[in-house]
Design an enzyme around this catalytic site. Structure first.
Site, short mmCIF file in Angstrom:
data_model
loop_
_atom_site.label_atom_id
_atom_site.label_comp_id
_atom_site.label_asym_id
_atom_site.label_seq_id
_atom_site.Cartn_x
_atom_site.Cartn_y
_atom_site.Cartn_z
CG HIS A 84 -1.80 1.18 1.37
ND1 HIS A 84 -3.14 1.15 1.07
CD2 HIS A 84 -1.54 2.45 1.79
CE1 HIS A 84 -3.66 2.35 1.28
NE2 HIS A 84 -2.71 3.15 1.73
CD GLU A 85 1.53 3.58 3.68
OE1 GLU A 85 1.71 4.65 3.04
OE2 GLU A 85 0.50 3.37 4.34
CG HIS B 54 0.31 6.36 -0.74
ND1 HIS B 54 -0.70 7.06 -1.37
CD2 HIS B 54 -0.26 5.80 0.37
CE1 HIS B 54 -1.83 6.93 -0.68
NE2 HIS B 54 -1.59 6.17 0.37
CG HIS C 259 0.55 8.78 -7.31
ND1 HIS C 259 -0.63 9.12 -6.69
CD2 HIS C 259 0.44 9.27 -8.56
CE1 HIS C 259 -1.40 9.79 -7.53
NE2 HIS C 259 -0.77 9.89 -8.68
#
Length: 709
Positions: A492-493, A496, A499
């Site tokens: 998940h991290e 980020h 991105h």
């Protein structure tokens, strides 16, 4: 470019300040001392203010090169140094650092508040937006100007001179209260230690959990097994301990942190009670919204988001809750029946039993335990698998780097394209420890931008987790293993991070995660979670801690069968949290609220939608840092909103797999990278999604993935 400028050259005493001498490079984190903070930030504030004064000078042309770019230079220098301090405050907290950070927080907040209220600057940006030059700017630069105009309006630039001081005071007070909220939660979590001397009280706990507790005790100069409220220490007790009294003791300490009940249950202090803090923050947010002409803070929060109206978000959450509730009720009924019939719990399932009974039910139904699964996920092997996936999908290479760090456990990495050209750097800070805020997050250490000399400043990111640290077993330091939930958190991290790191936008205000609508910013992170359920991915990133063998297909199949175990209930829990946040900021009468009014609203929503009663002593809202200290105020719904987008985006890879035989399809990966990751905030998220998917988003994939269809 150095941090100094001709107008504000560094004095001799500032030249060795590590917050000022890293220029556009990487800070020497370990050299930053509390006494460096005030002189560095005071200097950078003066420099930034000089840039503002120059920008608003009538003789300064309203152009990108003479208005927007110089202003960005000065505020970026301030923001990056302040970012280093904020980061250290989150990962290496000490009383001295906290005090120095707290002393300058009002000054920094006041500067950025004044920037947003500066009518002369606002007029300059409006002039630029209406000038012939605007048409010649690239898409990203135009978006920066458009976002700036919006932010000036939301920052109070159009308020009267009489109202501006109060508006600035509201920003200052909110920043101070948010920091205090976070400090109280950290102090309450760090302070609690429960020591056990009799090993018979540890029945049911896995060996590595006991070893970690013994290690904690030794570090604290104690004998026995020490347990804390840090999640890697707390949750295994709730999940595995057969000692019901111990589970209850730990649960009551955890759920009452930072509340008036903390001294009774968790050895906490009344000074750490966040009850009044929450009320004050909600009053200030409501006042801010009304000053800007919005009916409530929820409406204000939507101005830079994808969702259009308060009613639309409330309806989205309410409908989702209604769809989830029957599945949640089924999950709860199954849990209660199992506890009664198989575990003989005489007085029904209590809050401190839920995780324990869930784990036993899962083992019974699917014939495996989370602890058994955990042995296949050594962190180095997981990282190897994660990096391999990123390299396959996105045509980059990840290599170890040697950047300055703030703790011995922190690792650094370089991201390069296939020709070897450097694209980005990132840090990984994986383990829980005292002085480190709980949870997991990605943060921006440096953004991508084109410098005035034409060079590209590459991005840098922090990836922060709180996994259980490595422990000594029989005197030997054992390779750290993480749970499958931890694997999902890491992915998940990393989403980020990708991105931020893979952006090709060169205007800082919209490169990477900057400028992305808050309710779309979770798309890349939640998208990455899907790969954690793919056999072709897990097979390559697992290696049993003792045998070295990869995850057996049989165990994976059991794990996959259990994927949506209790998902109805967990989905509903997240929606209830989102509704609590949303209604606190849209329907709550903050001005006239008193006492436990925030808690009361959370109870009302739980009673209306949840299937599990909120325990009488529960003060979970007092540690809801996402909305009271983490930027998600009137925005927690974003997780579910973006999950619709991310599940639908991932379905493109599932469709590709039907043709290619693999979800790791580089062609689809390249399209996702180009249309989602690389464009950052340079265009609306809805346009980016449609460019990738070729249509509007659909909720079907999310319901299917979650077993709620």
């Amino acid at each position: 470019m150095n941090t100094s400028s001709p107008q504000t050259a560094l004095s001799p005493e500032l030249q060795n300040n590590p917050l000022l001498n890293f220029g556009r490079g990487i800070a020497s984190y370990s050299e930053v001392k509390p006494e460096h903070i005030t002189p560095a930030i005071e200097f950078l504030l003066k420099r930034a203010q000089s840039a503002v004064d120059l920008a608003t000078d009538p003789d300064t042309p309203a152009t990108w090169n003479q208005l927007a770019e110089p202003l960005e230079d000065a505020t970026e220098a301030l923001g990056r140094s302040w970012g280093v301090i904020s980061h250290l405050n989150s990962v290496a907290d000490t009383p001295e650092l906290r005090a120095a950070y707290g002393a300058m927080l009002p000054e920094v907040t006041a500067f950025f508040s004044s920037l947003g209220q500066n009518l002369a600057l606002y007029q300059k940006f409006k002039a630029l937006s209406k000038s012939p030059e605007f048409a010649k700017l690239n898409r990203a630069q135009k978006k920066v100007i458009e976002n700036s105009l919006r932010d000036f309006r939301l920052g109070g630039a159009e308020l009267s001179d009489a109202d501006k001081p109060r508006f600035a005071q509201i920003q200052d007070e909110q920043a101070i209260l948010g920091k205090a909220f976070s400090d109280h939660v950290l102090d309450a979590t760090d302070h609690f230690v429960h020591l056990i001397n009799d090993e018979s009280e540890l029945v049911g706990l896995p060996d590595d959990v006991k070893a970690a507790a013994a290690d904690t005790a030794e570090q604290k100069g104690l004998k026995g097994w020490a347990f804390t409220l840090h999640f890697p220490s707390y949750y295994p007790i709730m999940q595995y301990s057969e000692n019901r009294a111990l589970r209850r003791l730990m649960y009551e300490a955890y759920i009452t942190r930072s509340s008036e009940l903390a001294p009774q249950y968790g050895k906490g202090k009344l000074d750490w009670d966040n009850t009044q803090n929450m009320l004050e923050q909600l009053r200030l947010r409501d006042e801010e919204a009304r000053m800007l002409g919005f009916a409530n803070f929820a409406a204000l929060s939507l101005a830079p988001k994808m969702a259009n109206t308060v009613e639309e978000v409330d309806r989205f959450l309410t409908d989702f809750a209604i769809k989830s509730k029957p599945f949640a009720k089924r999950d709860w009924d199954e849990l209660c029946a199992f506890a009664k019939n198989e575990l003989g719990i005489p007085d029904g399932v209590q809050p401190w039993d839920i995780a324990f009974v869930s784990e036993r039910l899962k083992q019974s139904r699917y014939a495996f335990s989370e602890n058994e699964l955990k042995q296949y996920f050594p962190l180095p092997k997981v990282l190897e698998g994660l990096f391999g996936l990123i390299q396959t999908l996105f045509n980059v290479k990840i290599e170890s780097a040697n950047l300055p760090t703030w703790h011995a456990d922190v690792q650094s990495f370089a991201v390069k394209d296939l020709s070897g050209k450097l694209r980005a750097y990132f840090y990984l800070d994986p383990y829980a420890r005292n002085g480190k805020r709980g949870g997991a997050w990605m943060d921006d250490a440096r953004g991508r931008r084109e410098l005035p000399n034409g060079e590209i400043q590459i991005p840098v990111a922090y990836l922060v987790c709180n996994f259980a640290p490595p422990v000594k077993v029989d005197g030997v330091l054992r390779q750290p293993t993480i749970t499958h939930d931890d694997v999902i958190t890491l992915f998940h991290e990393s989403g980020h991070g990708l991105h931020h790191l893979l952006t090709q936008v060169s205007a800082l205000g919209v490169s990477g995660i900057n400028g992305v609508e808050w309710d779309a910013v979770e798309l890349p992170s939640q998208f990455m979670e899907n790969f954690c359920w793919e056999w072709e991915v897990l097979e390559k990133m697992t290696s049993h801690i003792e045998t070295g063998k990869p995850l057996p297909r049989e165990l994976f199949d059991k794990m996959l069968a259990a994927k949506n175990f209790q998902n109805g209930w967990m989905t509903l829990r997240q929606i209830v949290m989102s509704l609590t946040d949303w209604r606190l900021h849209s329907r709550f009468d903050a001005k006239n609220a008193e006492g436990q009014a925030v808690l009361d609203l959370s109870r009302e929503i739980a009673e209306e939608f949840n299937v599990i009663a909120q325990p009488e002593i529960s003060r979970w809202i007092n540690t809801f840092s996402h909305i009271f200290a983490g930027g998600y105020a009137a925005g927690y719904y974003s997780y579910k909103w973006a999950e619709v987008l991310s599940a639908d985006a991932y379905s493109a890879f599932e469709e590709a797999a039907k043709l290619t035989g693999s979800v790791l399809d580089p062609v689809t990966g390249a399209r996702y990278r180009e249309e989602i990751l690389e464009v950052g905030g340079s265009r609306p998220a809805a346009e980016s999604f449609k460019a990738f998917r070729g249509r509007e988003p659909s909720i079907d994939a999310l319901l299917r993935h979650g077993g709620l269809a």
